[in-house]
Design a protein around this motif. Sequence first.
Motif, PDB file in Angstrom:
ATOM      1  N   LYS A  96       0.808  -1.224   0.000  1.00  0.00           N
ATOM      2  CA  LYS A  96       0.000   0.000   0.000  1.00  0.00           C
ATOM      3  C   LYS A  96       0.838   1.269   0.000  1.00  0.00           C
ATOM      4  O   LYS A  96       0.331   2.347   0.214  1.00  0.00           O
ATOM      5  N   GLY A  97       2.147   1.129  -0.182  1.00  0.00           N
ATOM      6  CA  GLY A  97       3.031   2.282  -0.195  1.00  0.00           C
ATOM      7  C   GLY A  97       3.549   2.692   1.171  1.00  0.00           C
ATOM      8  O   GLY A  97       4.342   3.627   1.283  1.00  0.00           O
ATOM      9  N   LEU A  98       3.128   1.995   2.217  1.00  0.00           N
ATOM     10  CA  LEU A  98       3.564   2.343   3.565  1.00  0.00           C
ATOM     11  C   LEU A  98       5.054   2.072   3.757  1.00  0.00           C
ATOM     12  O   LEU A  98       5.757   2.869   4.378  1.00  0.00           O
ATOM     13  N   GLY A  99       5.546   0.959   3.234  1.00  0.00           N
ATOM     14  CA  GLY A  99       6.968   0.649   3.372  1.00  0.00           C
ATOM     15  C   GLY A  99       7.839   1.731   2.766  1.00  0.00           C
ATOM     16  O   GLY A  99       8.826   2.154   3.362  1.00  0.00           O
ATOM     17  N   LEU A 100       7.444   2.220   1.614  1.00  0.00           N
ATOM     18  CA  LEU A 100       8.189   3.290   0.949  1.00  0.00           C
ATOM     19  C   LEU A 100       8.168   4.568   1.792  1.00  0.00           C
ATOM     20  O   LEU A 100       9.205   5.197   2.006  1.00  0.00           O
TER      21      LEU A 100
END
Length: 166
Positions: A96-100
């Motif tokens: 969901k783009g959280l890691g980035l």
Amino acid sequence: MEVSIRPVRESDAADIVGIYNPYVLGTCVTFETEPIHATEMALRIAENLESSLPWLVAEASGRIVGYAYASKWKGRCAYRYTVESTVYLDPAYTGKGLGLKLYAALIDAIRACSLRAVISGIALPNASSVALHERLGFKKVAHFEQVGYKQDRWVDVGYWQLLLEA
């Protein structure tokens, strides 16, 4: 998804082991083989904070859903400008783009510490972790074959490095 990122607190240890221990028990992405207790994680957090290295957590709806931190790369003094980075997410929050977002915040915090290099070890294969690191500018610098044994198999480890601007 509304996510906030903040510095870790020792009181976050139980939530962090809730994210980490399933990786310990069910994957090869960490080479630890036994679950970590919250007291051990609190000690790791305290040691990290005493070293003035960043450790961040991501919260969604008041719950920790990921964390990332920098730790000493090696113990010798000449390595003092290099750190190793780590990031883990609650599996429900991957893709969901959280890691980035979390990792980019960690790199900014590392840069603010006037450090020079960030190194990350990745148990292979792990296409999503490789993609995350390379999207953030890391370059593969090493590949060690069969250096870990977990889940009844030998595991390779690759190292990716990010040089920060001086």
